[in-house]
Design an enzyme around this catalytic site. Structure first.
Site, short mmCIF file in Angstrom:
data_model
loop_
_atom_site.label_atom_id
_atom_site.label_comp_id
_atom_site.label_asym_id
_atom_site.label_seq_id
_atom_site.Cartn_x
_atom_site.Cartn_y
_atom_site.Cartn_z
N SER A 10 -6.35 -73.45 -2.23
CA SER A 10 -7.50 -74.07 -2.76
C SER A 10 -7.05 -75.61 -3.36
CB SER A 10 -8.41 -73.39 -3.74
OG SER A 10 -9.43 -74.34 -4.39
N HIS A 35 -8.15 -75.34 1.61
CA HIS A 35 -9.71 -74.84 1.28
C HIS A 35 -10.11 -76.08 0.37
CE1 HIS A 35 -13.02 -72.16 0.39
NE2 HIS A 35 -12.95 -72.54 -0.65
N ASP A 37 -13.14 -77.37 -2.05
CA ASP A 37 -14.28 -77.12 -3.01
C ASP A 37 -15.24 -78.37 -3.15
OD1 ASP A 37 -14.03 -74.12 -3.63
OD2 ASP A 37 -11.97 -74.90 -4.07
N MET A 39 -18.54 -79.59 -4.90
CA MET A 39 -19.54 -79.00 -5.68
C MET A 39 -20.42 -80.27 -6.22
SD MET A 39 -17.14 -76.76 -8.44
CE MET A 39 -15.59 -75.65 -7.68
N HIS A 68 -16.06 -75.61 1.64
CA HIS A 68 -16.95 -74.56 1.04
C HIS A 68 -17.91 -75.40 0.10
CE1 HIS A 68 -17.60 -71.34 -2.63
NE2 HIS A 68 -18.68 -71.55 -1.70
N MET A 70 -20.73 -75.93 -2.16
CA MET A 70 -21.27 -75.47 -3.40
C MET A 70 -22.39 -76.48 -3.76
SD MET A 70 -18.17 -73.66 -5.27
CE MET A 70 -16.79 -74.48 -4.35
N MET A 143 -17.63 -64.55 -2.59
CA MET A 143 -16.97 -65.04 -4.05
C MET A 143 -16.79 -63.83 -4.91
SD MET A 143 -17.11 -68.46 -3.56
CE MET A 143 -16.68 -68.82 -5.26
N GLY A 150 -12.18 -73.35 -11.34
CA GLY A 150 -11.27 -72.46 -10.66
C GLY A 150 -10.52 -71.71 -11.97
N GLY A 151 -9.67 -71.08 -11.68
CA GLY A 151 -8.77 -70.20 -12.53
C GLY A 151 -9.50 -68.89 -13.40
N ASP A 177 -12.49 -65.68 -2.26
CA ASP A 177 -12.49 -66.86 -3.09
C ASP A 177 -12.78 -66.29 -4.59
OD1 ASP A 177 -12.10 -69.39 -4.30
OD2 ASP A 177 -13.67 -70.41 -3.14
N GLY A 179 -9.63 -65.81 -8.08
CA GLY A 179 -8.75 -65.19 -8.92
C GLY A 179 -7.97 -64.35 -8.05
#
Length: 224
Positions: A10, A35, A37, A39, A68, A70, A143, A150-151, A177, A179
């Site tokens: 990611s 990947h 992200d 958003m 992805h 979002m 998900m 993240g994290g 996706d 953890g």
């Protein structure tokens, strides 16, 4: 199972000031996909990147850019992302119940691979029509944390969805996706996930190549 392991670091966890070199570093470490992200600050509280960043990165890499989205209105993003050079376009089922057929059609017309994502609290049954439609999505992203940051800590209860998908659709790409790392990969792989998104566990590792190798090995062993 007939599906290949795909490891997708990611890029949200990368150094955004050096995105092109970070992308190349991940590919050199054995990544299959990158990947991305996306958003919008509305569907999720965070705000990340848009089509201009994808377009800039595309000039530096031929890699599969696994985007992805979002976002609240994915339809508005299809054309810009197609033009920018996105490879995959994964939208959320929660915002596309009324227009997913049109969405999938447009994604394919723009030369991208359509996928659908769902939040941890969304029942898996909501994506079945999109996998079984006459113009189906080609990947489902489960998900394993709440989308937006993240994290976060992996949610093992989401593995029931992965198991349900794998049992129902043996040849479908099932992505996870959130953890994912050495301590959680076996749970995801044994449930049937084959596309693995990993952020901080890869970028934060002293040897990212070793982590990518471990993730792949876990998926491949679970398929035997």
């Amino acid at each position: 199972m007939g599906v290949q392991a795909k490891i997708a670091p990611s890029m949200l966890s990368s150094d955004f000031a050096n995105l092109a070199s970070e992308a190349q570093r991940m590919l050199d470490c054995g990544a299959d996909w990158l990947h991305m992200d996306i958003m919008d600050g509305h569907f999720v509280p965070n705000l990340t990147i848009g089509a201009p960043v994808i377009e800039s990165l595309r000039k530096h890499t031929q890699a599969y850019l696994d985007c992805h989205l979002m976002v609240t209105n994915p339809l508005a993003y299809v054309e810009p992302f197609g033009k920018a050079g996105a490879s995959g376009f994964t939208f959320h089922v929660e915002v596309s119940k009324d227009n997913w057929q049109e969405l999938v059609e447009k994604i394919k017309l723009e030369g991208m691979r359509p996928g659908v994502a769902l939040k941890p609290g969304t029942p898996i049954e909501e994506v079945y029509p999109l996998v079984e439609g006459h113009n189906p999505v080609e990947m489902v992203l489960v998900m394993t944390v709440e989308p937006g940051f993240g994290g976060q800590k992996f949610m093992p209860e989401t593995m029931d969805k992965v198991r349900a998908l794998r049992k129902k659709y043996p040849s479908l790409d099932v992505e996870v996706d959130g953890g994912l790392g050495p301590s959680t990969i076996n749970a995801a792989a044994s449930a049937g996930a084959n596309c693995i998104v990993a952020g901080s566990s890869v970028f934060g590792a002293p040897e990212p190549a070793q982590v990518i190798k471990l993730l792949r090995k876990s998926v491949e062993e679970a398929q035997q």
